[in-house]
Design a protein around this motif. Structure first.
Motif, PDB file in Angstrom:
ATOM      1  N   GLU A  90       2.607   1.024   7.975  1.00 29.26           N
ATOM      2  CA  GLU A  90       3.662  -0.131   7.773  1.00 29.26           C
ATOM      3  C   GLU A  90       3.256  -1.131   6.912  1.00 29.26           C
ATOM      4  N   LEU A  91       1.949  -1.673   7.272  1.00 35.33           N
ATOM      5  CA  LEU A  91       1.482  -2.928   6.189  1.00 35.33           C
ATOM      6  C   LEU A  91       1.349  -2.155   5.013  1.00 35.33           C
ATOM      7  N   PHE A  92       0.799  -1.021   4.839  1.00 36.59           N
ATOM      8  CA  PHE A  92       0.293  -0.615   3.518  1.00 36.59           C
ATOM      9  C   PHE A  92       1.824  -0.190   2.605  1.00 36.59           C
ATOM     10  N   TYR A  93       2.676   0.316   3.461  1.00 38.54           N
ATOM     11  CA  TYR A  93       4.134   0.760   2.972  1.00 38.54           C
ATOM     12  C   TYR A  93       4.495  -0.654   2.389  1.00 38.54           C
ATOM     13  N   GLY A  94       4.518  -1.709   2.913  1.00 42.75           N
ATOM     14  CA  GLY A  94       4.982  -2.849   2.549  1.00 42.75           C
ATOM     15  C   GLY A  94       4.147  -3.241   1.267  1.00 42.75           C
TER      16      GLY A  94
END
Length: 283
Positions: free
Chosen positions: A148-152
């Protein structure tokens, strides 16, 4: 009464198994401060094992899940989004119990997979141990949060950088390796550092869950609880665990900070993102 040297020799490597130290843990009035300090410190070996492997494997899995979620193809982004939602939406403690219960239901003889010319047997007995089963849970959990961090971060990559890549004719793997990957890491790294810290702290839940500690081999908090039960004094063992984890947290911040400097080396100093420890109390 044991000396500190005897406590170190008998208990520092004892968390790895009885063959690496005293056969029995100290009990009652025989417990000294050095016994507690060295046995709890030795338990950190398992905390480092769980955290190190989970972060390493989860990092690469999270990159793939983030890319799948960022994809415009429904057969990629929907399963990835569902995976992230399930593991971020349920407590880690419950995940330990759920997976342990599922692993126990597997045949102890292993799963047999017929391949036609031969039969492949997958041994499942190790999955009920903390060293394997709990590690899998930690890997899946940190994969979801990191993805989720990398997606953001993928969504926040400046369009100008992507347009420049197109202008230079970069496509496919070259575009990802030179533009997308470095920018994603640079933008996500401060938050990812906090995820690594939180995951390291979460390893104290392993032996609180259903996964058993075999032969009294556990991590730092397992031994802290043991000493509190033996001495009825929580003001030695628990502060020791907190002290060791504070040192471990400082080491993570320092190590990840060096990587952060490397990722931002091309930016002017005032624009470089700084890593700040912001604990996540609700997850």
């Amino acid at each position: 009464m044991r000396t500190c040297a005897e406590s170190f020799a008998g208990y520092f490597l004892r968390p790895l198994g009885r063959e690496h130290g005293e056969n029995l843990l100290p009990r009652g009035l025989d417990i000294t401060f050095c016994d507690q300090a060295f046995l709890i410190a030795g338990g950190l070996i398992w905390n480092l094992y769980f955290a190190g492997i989970a972060i390493l494997v989860g990092f690469f899995l999270a990159t793939g899940v983030a890319l799948a979620k960022f994809s415009e193809r429904a057969w990629l982004n929907r399963p990835a989004s569902a995976f992230v939602f399930v593991f971020r939406g349920s407590p880690l403690f419950i995940q330990f119990f759920f997976f342990y219960s599922a692993f126990v239901l597997l045949p102890r003889a292993g799963l047999e997979i017929p391949l036609g010319f031969t039969t492949l047997t997958l041994h499942t007995s190790a999955l009920t141990t903390a060293q394997v089963g709990a590690l899998i849970v930690l890997i899946l959990n940190t994969t979801a949060y990191s993805a989720e961090l990398f997606y953001g971060a993928l969504r926040a990559i400046p369009k100008g950088d992507l347009e420049a890549a197109d202008a230079y004719g970069l496509t496919g793997l070259g575009r990802f390796r030179r533009i997308v990957w470095p920018n994603m890491l640079r933008l996500a790294w401060p938050s990812y550092t906090n995820e690594a810290i939180f995951l390291t702290h979460s390893t104290t839940l392993v032996f609180l869950s259903a996964f058993p500690a075999r032969q009294q081999s556990g991590e730092a908090f397992y031994y802290a609880r043991y000493f509190v039960d033996q001495t009825f004094n929580p003001f030695v063992a628990y502060p020791l665990v907190a002290f060791y984890f504070i040192l471990l947290t400082l080491a993570i911040i320092a190590g990840f900070g060096l990587v952060n400097l490397r990722l931002n080396r091309h930016l002017p100093r005032p624009q470089r993102a700084r890593i700040r420890f912001r604990p996540q109390y609700i997850r």
